[in-house]
Design an enzyme around this catalytic site. Structure first.
Site, PDB file in Angstrom:
ATOM      1  N   ASP A 256       3.574  -6.649   5.299  1.00 59.95           N
ATOM      2  CA  ASP A 256       3.178  -6.430   3.827  1.00 59.95           C
ATOM      3  C   ASP A 256       4.070  -6.900   2.832  1.00 59.95           C
ATOM      4  O   ASP A 256       3.985  -7.114   1.563  1.00 59.95           O
ATOM      5  CB  ASP A 256       2.800  -5.045   3.668  1.00 59.95           C
ATOM      6  CG  ASP A 256       1.734  -4.866   2.547  1.00 59.95           C
ATOM      7  OD1 ASP A 256       1.099  -5.565   2.186  1.00 59.95           O
ATOM      8  OD2 ASP A 256       1.777  -3.729   1.723  1.00 59.95           O
TER       9      ASP A 256
ATOM     10  N   TYR B 282      -5.420   8.355  -1.337  1.00 60.68           N
ATOM     11  CA  TYR B 282      -5.517   7.320  -0.750  1.00 60.68           C
ATOM     12  C   TYR B 282      -4.307   6.359  -0.626  1.00 60.68           C
ATOM     13  O   TYR B 282      -3.605   6.278  -1.778  1.00 60.68           O
ATOM     14  CB  TYR B 282      -6.781   6.415  -1.534  1.00 60.68           C
ATOM     15  CG  TYR B 282      -6.496   5.025  -0.813  1.00 60.68           C
ATOM     16  CD1 TYR B 282      -7.213   4.689   0.536  1.00 60.68           C
ATOM     17  CD2 TYR B 282      -5.914   4.012  -1.354  1.00 60.68           C
ATOM     18  CE1 TYR B 282      -6.956   3.572   1.106  1.00 60.68           C
ATOM     19  CE2 TYR B 282      -5.941   2.648  -0.846  1.00 60.68           C
ATOM     20  CZ  TYR B 282      -6.401   2.442   0.549  1.00 60.68           C
ATOM     21  OH  TYR B 282      -6.095   1.242   1.083  1.00 60.68           O
TER      22      TYR B 282
ATOM     23  N   THR C 257      -1.637  -9.174   7.902  1.00 63.53           N
ATOM     24  CA  THR C 257      -1.260  -8.441   9.228  1.00 63.53           C
ATOM     25  C   THR C 257      -1.584  -9.453  10.438  1.00 63.53           C
ATOM     26  O   THR C 257      -0.828  -9.665  11.437  1.00 63.53           O
ATOM     27  CB  THR C 257      -2.208  -7.312   9.275  1.00 63.53           C
ATOM     28  OG1 THR C 257      -1.999  -6.396   8.185  1.00 63.53           O
ATOM     29  CG2 THR C 257      -1.938  -6.401  10.704  1.00 63.53           C
ATOM     30  N   ASN C 258      -2.823 -10.170  10.206  1.00 67.94           N
ATOM     31  CA  ASN C 258      -3.187 -11.072  11.518  1.00 67.94           C
ATOM     32  C   ASN C 258      -2.044 -12.034  11.560  1.00 67.94           C
ATOM     33  O   ASN C 258      -1.738 -12.612  12.740  1.00 67.94           O
ATOM     34  CB  ASN C 258      -4.503 -11.497  11.153  1.00 67.94           C
ATOM     35  CG  ASN C 258      -5.425 -10.496  11.254  1.00 67.94           C
ATOM     36  OD1 ASN C 258      -5.376  -9.407  11.971  1.00 67.94           O
ATOM     37  ND2 ASN C 258      -6.792 -10.896  10.881  1.00 67.94           N
TER      38      ASN C 258
ATOM     39  N   GLY D 174      -5.329 -17.416  15.610  1.00 69.10           N
ATOM     40  CA  GLY D 174      -4.582 -18.019  16.338  1.00 69.10           C
ATOM     41  C   GLY D 174      -4.104 -19.554  15.980  1.00 69.10           C
ATOM     42  O   GLY D 174      -3.081 -20.164  15.963  1.00 69.10           O
TER      43      GLY D 174
ATOM     44  N   HIS E 100       5.617  -9.157  -2.029  1.00 69.61           N
ATOM     45  CA  HIS E 100       4.152  -8.607  -1.358  1.00 69.61           C
ATOM     46  C   HIS E 100       4.043  -9.780  -0.226  1.00 69.61           C
ATOM     47  O   HIS E 100       3.148 -10.502  -0.272  1.00 69.61           O
ATOM     48  CB  HIS E 100       3.016  -8.728  -2.182  1.00 69.61           C
ATOM     49  CG  HIS E 100       1.758  -8.030  -1.605  1.00 69.61           C
ATOM     50  ND1 HIS E 100       0.380  -8.183  -2.127  1.00 69.61           N
ATOM     51  CD2 HIS E 100       1.582  -6.995  -0.721  1.00 69.61           C
ATOM     52  CE1 HIS E 100      -0.354  -7.209  -1.358  1.00 69.61           C
ATOM     53  NE2 HIS E 100       0.444  -6.629  -0.635  1.00 69.61           N
TER      54      HIS E 100
ATOM     55  N   ASN F  10     -12.745  -0.724   3.418  1.00 65.39           N
ATOM     56  CA  ASN F  10     -11.286  -0.489   3.477  1.00 65.39           C
ATOM     57  C   ASN F  10     -10.792   0.457   4.095  1.00 65.39           C
ATOM     58  O   ASN F  10      -9.846   1.211   3.888  1.00 65.39           O
ATOM     59  CB  ASN F  10     -11.075  -0.511   1.974  1.00 65.39           C
ATOM     60  CG  ASN F  10      -9.477  -0.467   1.533  1.00 65.39           C
ATOM     61  OD1 ASN F  10      -8.635  -1.513   2.139  1.00 65.39           O
ATOM     62  ND2 ASN F  10      -8.741   0.317   0.806  1.00 65.39           N
TER      63      ASN F  10
ATOM     64  N   ARG G 279      -8.643   2.030   7.051  1.00 65.35           N
ATOM     65  CA  ARG G 279      -7.382   1.682   7.506  1.00 65.35           C
ATOM     66  C   ARG G 279      -6.895   2.440   8.863  1.00 65.35           C
ATOM     67  O   ARG G 279      -7.236   3.418   9.312  1.00 65.35           O
ATOM     68  CB  ARG G 279      -6.407   2.180   6.576  1.00 65.35           C
ATOM     69  CG  ARG G 279      -6.726   1.453   5.158  1.00 65.35           C
ATOM     70  CD  ARG G 279      -5.862   0.097   4.875  1.00 65.35           C
ATOM     71  NE  ARG G 279      -6.382  -0.741   3.718  1.00 65.35           N
ATOM     72  CZ  ARG G 279      -5.656  -1.606   3.190  1.00 65.35           C
ATOM     73  NH1 ARG G 279      -4.308  -2.071   3.979  1.00 65.35           N
ATOM     74  NH2 ARG G 279      -6.174  -2.501   2.327  1.00 65.35           N
TER      75      ARG G 279
ATOM     76  N   ARG H   9      -7.356   1.432  -3.618  1.00 67.26           N
ATOM     77  CA  ARG H   9      -6.443   1.405  -5.006  1.00 67.26           C
ATOM     78  C   ARG H   9      -7.114   1.422  -6.180  1.00 67.26           C
ATOM     79  O   ARG H   9      -8.184   0.680  -6.328  1.00 67.26           O
ATOM     80  CB  ARG H   9      -5.329   0.262  -5.049  1.00 67.26           C
ATOM     81  CG  ARG H   9      -4.148   0.752  -4.079  1.00 67.26           C
ATOM     82  CD  ARG H   9      -2.943  -0.382  -4.156  1.00 67.26           C
ATOM     83  NE  ARG H   9      -3.613  -1.646  -3.518  1.00 67.26           N
ATOM     84  CZ  ARG H   9      -4.100  -2.832  -4.282  1.00 67.26           C
ATOM     85  NH1 ARG H   9      -3.747  -2.581  -5.729  1.00 67.26           N
ATOM     86  NH2 ARG H   9      -4.364  -3.578  -3.758  1.00 67.26           N
TER      87      ARG H   9
ATOM     88  N   SER I 170      -4.032  -8.318  -0.760  1.00 63.64           N
ATOM     89  CA  SER I 170      -4.372  -7.497   0.068  1.00 63.64           C
ATOM     90  C   SER I 170      -5.622  -7.739   0.717  1.00 63.64           C
ATOM     91  O   SER I 170      -6.756  -8.106   0.155  1.00 63.64           O
ATOM     92  CB  SER I 170      -4.656  -5.926  -0.649  1.00 63.64           C
ATOM     93  OG  SER I 170      -3.419  -5.620  -1.466  1.00 63.64           O
ATOM     94  N   ALA I 171      -5.694  -7.456   1.997  1.00 59.37           N
ATOM     95  CA  ALA I 171      -6.927  -7.768   2.906  1.00 59.37           C
ATOM     96  C   ALA I 171      -7.129  -9.027   2.964  1.00 59.37           C
ATOM     97  O   ALA I 171      -8.611  -9.684   2.965  1.00 59.37           O
ATOM     98  CB  ALA I 171      -8.086  -6.970   2.381  1.00 59.37           C
ATOM     99  N   CYS I 172      -6.042 -10.128   2.968  1.00 61.91           N
ATOM    100  CA  CYS I 172      -6.434 -11.461   3.159  1.00 61.91           C
ATOM    101  C   CYS I 172      -5.624 -12.057   4.580  1.00 61.91           C
ATOM    102  O   CYS I 172      -5.693 -13.096   4.464  1.00 61.91           O
ATOM    103  CB  CYS I 172      -5.729 -12.209   1.941  1.00 61.91           C
ATOM    104  SG  CYS I 172      -6.839 -12.279   0.478  1.00 61.91           S
ATOM    105  N   GLY I 173      -5.288 -11.314   5.200  1.00 62.99           N
ATOM    106  CA  GLY I 173      -4.965 -11.669   6.540  1.00 62.99           C
ATOM    107  C   GLY I 173      -3.495 -11.524   6.960  1.00 62.99           C
ATOM    108  O   GLY I 173      -3.055 -12.357   7.969  1.00 62.99           O
TER     109      GLY I 173
ATOM    110  N   ARG J 125      -7.630 -16.250  -0.601  1.00 65.92           N
ATOM    111  CA  ARG J 125      -9.126 -16.574  -0.154  1.00 65.92           C
ATOM    112  C   ARG J 125      -9.584 -17.449  -0.934  1.00 65.92           C
ATOM    113  O   ARG J 125      -9.897 -17.149  -2.277  1.00 65.92           O
ATOM    114  CB  ARG J 125      -9.856 -15.400  -0.091  1.00 65.92           C
ATOM    115  CG  ARG J 125      -9.753 -14.612   1.151  1.00 65.92           C
ATOM    116  CD  ARG J 125     -10.687 -13.411   1.015  1.00 65.92           C
ATOM    117  NE  ARG J 125     -10.156 -12.441   2.100  1.00 65.92           N
ATOM    118  CZ  ARG J 125     -10.874 -12.147   3.129  1.00 65.92           C
ATOM    119  NH1 ARG J 125     -11.571 -13.120   3.606  1.00 65.92           N
ATOM    120  NH2 ARG J 125     -10.452 -11.290   3.951  1.00 65.92           N
TER     121      ARG J 125
ATOM    122  N   LYS K 162       3.224   0.675  -2.384  1.00 68.36           N
ATOM    123  CA  LYS K 162       3.107  -0.226  -3.498  1.00 68.36           C
ATOM    124  C   LYS K 162       4.012   0.240  -4.877  1.00 68.36           C
ATOM    125  O   LYS K 162       4.676  -0.636  -5.342  1.00 68.36           O
ATOM    126  CB  LYS K 162       1.878  -0.526  -3.804  1.00 68.36           C
ATOM    127  CG  LYS K 162       0.774  -0.813  -2.780  1.00 68.36           C
ATOM    128  CD  LYS K 162       1.129  -2.343  -2.075  1.00 68.36           C
ATOM    129  CE  LYS K 162       0.304  -2.356  -0.841  1.00 68.36           C
ATOM    130  NZ  LYS K 162       0.341  -3.758  -0.405  1.00 68.36           N
TER     131      LYS K 162
HETATM  132  O1  SAT Z   1      -3.439   0.718  -0.388  1.00 68.10           O
HETATM  133  S1  SAT Z   1      -2.365  -0.217  -0.244  1.00 68.10           S
HETATM  134  O2  SAT Z   1      -2.176  -0.662  -1.511  1.00 68.10           O
HETATM  135  O3  SAT Z   1      -1.457   0.227   0.508  1.00 68.10           O
HETATM  136  C1  SAT Z   1      -3.011  -1.589   0.794  1.00 68.10           C
HETATM  137  C2  SAT Z   1      -3.047  -2.770  -0.234  1.00 68.10           C
HETATM  138  O4  SAT Z   1      -4.026  -2.709  -1.033  1.00 68.10           O
HETATM  139  O5  SAT Z   1      -2.459  -3.626   0.170  1.00 68.10           O
HETATM  140 MN    MN Z   2      -0.659  -4.959   0.968  1.00 67.65          MN
END
Ligand code: SAT
Ligand code: MN
Length: 581
Positions: free
Chosen positions: A273, A195, A251-252, A490, A224, A363, A365, A67, A246-249, A396, A204
């Site tokens: 998300d 992208y 999904t996990n 976990g 979010h 990044n 995906r 982004r 974004s990208a801080c876990g 983080r 978003k």
């Molecule tokens: O590219 S996205 O905005 O969908 C992913 C993210 O930054 O959370």
């Molecule tokens: Mn996101």
């Protein structure tokens, strides 16, 4: 009489001059044809169909991999309504400037009309959007990420109640790239990027930026946040929503698999998300996941960190900017089994582990259907949503922020969200690893003035008879030597168990100047290599650090001027006083 949708499509076509117009119904046949065409043109590369059925690789332009927040605008009539948190242009200027870039931008290309529903097909909380795009990759991605096609057209009928998203790849030049939002007209224009978050306009742009604006007007929340349910051995399931940048876990966490030691627990995934949350008739907060797929970060994903998503992405998935092995399988840093002896990197160049560069873009995906996830909740498409008992705010942070603590009440909880900060990641262009303020993980996604947004959160608390309990968490606290103190993944379930115990009134806590902090033996560490001293470090309230933080927060809040609710300012003053006293 043309419908409002037909009228708009005609208008756009007259401006962008496509060669063909294709209305998408979302069917398998249509998708097949689209994929065949993309394989022919090289937009997609077929992966090993035995190991990865119906999976394909896409390489985006090397200048178009994340982004671009500096090219993202919120165009309200009055500048102050967009707030200091957004780039702003006047709507008329945006239409002129960005409209000029769309003139003839689809020449020689197909214009796809992509109708979609955000949210379960029959939910009263769902909303309709239509994206016009000249990118077949966007069409195939939107089919995974949303309920796309005929169902949306059927629900829309002749109504004009839909968000209009116009997208063109343009010439992919960053100099002619803009992502503009006109929340007052419910319009999105995006040009020059293919992208994810710039081009899949349901995500978003609609579900968060336009969504948050609508939510304030209509009295709900567009956040979010992941949504998960924790089922305890007793059979009781409690739902939690959690905001992380974004990208801080996210999904996990949403797909957490309980470790051996936590027998009888089960985590159910509702979303990973975005959460749309409404006050239910019972006065509780009810959440739906507006999306139908996951657009997750590949690097670091493996059978240890997230086995559920590994199982999910094994079929019917698109991979973007990962590396390709000679076997035709995807590869990224951190994948099980270590790097292959040779591969083709994310830009299509020969790669070996000795190259000294990353094979996959940081990044890179996957785009994958939620219904394939082994931990998907039986409630994930419940039109009413799921009732939220706890909200977590996390990020983080190497220092300062304890592993977990709880707010004193809703207002203090809003303050905890408003004072969030996190180290930046590769999800957006720019420097990685610098701490920046990111209230509620919404800094890049709030479609209006964030001061008003804090006010809206306070209002929501007044509307709720049973507001969720609010917590802050931080899995990333480090020792002075730079080692992570908490094992994460976990094992985060141990922290969630404390959250549940607090929600259900089953455990005490220590009242500190920053909120309720766990007594160190109330978080079960049996079987972990986390000594009592480490646990104390994880939960420590760093007095001097907080005095400094409060001063930084005051500065941050000042920029919102009149728009900042007085209660938020007072919370910071109270924190300062408590620290002194
Ligand atoms: O590219 S996205 O905005 O969908 C992913 C993210 O930054 O959370
Ligand atoms: Mn996101």
């Amino acid at each position: 009489m043309p419908t409002p949708l037909e009228h708009w499509v005609d208008q756009v076509a007259a401006h962008t001059h496509p060669k063909h117009i294709q209305w998408c119904d979302g069917s398998d046949t249509e998708n097949q044809r689209l994929i065949e065409r993309m394989l022919e043109t090289g937009t997609l590369i077929e992966l090993n169909q035995k190991e990865y059925p119906a999976c394909y690789l896409h390489r985006s332009d090397p200048t178009d991999v994340a982004r671009t927040e500096h090219l993202t605008f919120v165009c309200t009539v009055r500048k102050e309504d967009a707030g200091p948190n957004n780039n702003w242009m006047a709507p008329a200027d945006a239409k002129e400037k960005v409209g000029a870039l769309f003139a003839g931008s689809m020449k020689g290309r197909t214009l796809y009309v992509v109708p979609y529903i955000m949210g379960p097909v029959t939910s009263p909380y769902s909303q309709i959007g239509v994206e016009i795009t000249d990118s077949p990759y966007v069409v195939a991605s939107m089919r995974i990420m949303t309920r796309m096609g005929q169902a949306a057209l059927d629900r829309l009928g002749a109504s004009d109640n839909f968000v209009k998203g116009l997208h063109s790849l343009g010439d992919l030049s960053p100099d002619r790239r803009f992502i503009v939002h006109l929340p007052e007209e419910r319009v999105i224009w995006s040009i020059g990027s293919g992208y994810g978050g710039n081009a899949l306009l349901g995500k978003k742009c609609f579900a968060l930026r336009i969504g948050s604006f609508m939510a304030r007007q209509e009295g709900w929340l567009a956040e979010h946040m992941l949504i998960l349910g924790v089922e305890e051995p007793s059979g009781r399931t409690t739902y939690i929503a959690a905001a992380f940048p974004s990208a801080c876990g996210k999904t996990n966490l949403a797909m957490l698999v309980p470790p051996e030691s936590e027998k009888g627990y089960k985590v159910w995934t509702v979303g990973e998300d975005i959460a749309w949350m409404h006050t239910g008739p019972d006065g509780r907060l009810w959440a739906i996941n507006p999306e139908a797929g996951f657009f997750g970060v590949a690097p670091g994903t493996n059978w240890h960190t997230n086995p559920n998503v590994m199982a999910t992405i094994a079929k019917n998935s698109l991979y973007t900017n990962v590396a390709l092995t000679p076997r035709g399988t995807p590869y990224w840093e951190g994948m099980d089994g270590g790097p292959p002896a040779e591969a083709v990197d994310w830009q299509g160049k020969p790669w070996t582990p000795h190259n000294g560069v990353k094979a996959a873009h940081p990044n890179s995906r996957f785009t994958t259907p939620a219904r394939q996830c082994p931990s998907i909740s039986p409630q994930w498409e419940n039109p009413k949503g799921v009732p939220i008992s706890a909200i977590l705010f996390g990020g983080r942070r190497a220092s300062l922020i304890p592993l977990v603590y709880q707010s004193l009440n809703w207002q203090h909880g809003v303050f905890l969200g408003a004072t969030m900060a996190s180290e930046t990641t590769a999800a957006a262009t720019g420097k990685v690893g610098v701490v920046r303020r990111d209230p509620m993980a919404m800094l890049p996604f709030c479609g209006y003035n964030m001061g008003d947004y804090f006010g809206h959160w306070l209002d929501m608390g007044r509307r709720l008879q049973q507001a969720p309990q609010v917590f802050r968490v931080n899995w990333f606290r480090q020792s002075p030597e730079g080692k992570f103190l908490w094992p994460g993944f976990g094992e985060n379930l141990r922290v969630l168990r404390w959250v549940l115990a607090r929600v259900h009134g089953e455990v005490g806590a220590a009242e500190t100047p920053i909120g309720y902090v766990p007594h160190s033996n109330d978080i079960d560490t049996s079987g972990l290599e986390v000594s009592p001293a480490v646990m104390q470090a994880l939960l420590a309230v760093d007095h001097d650090g907080w005095v400094e933080a409060a001063a930084g927060q005051r500065k941050f809040f000042e920029q919102f001027g009149e728009h900042l609710p007085r209660q938020i300012w007072q919370e910071n003053e109270t924190l300062t006083r408590r620290l002194r006293g």
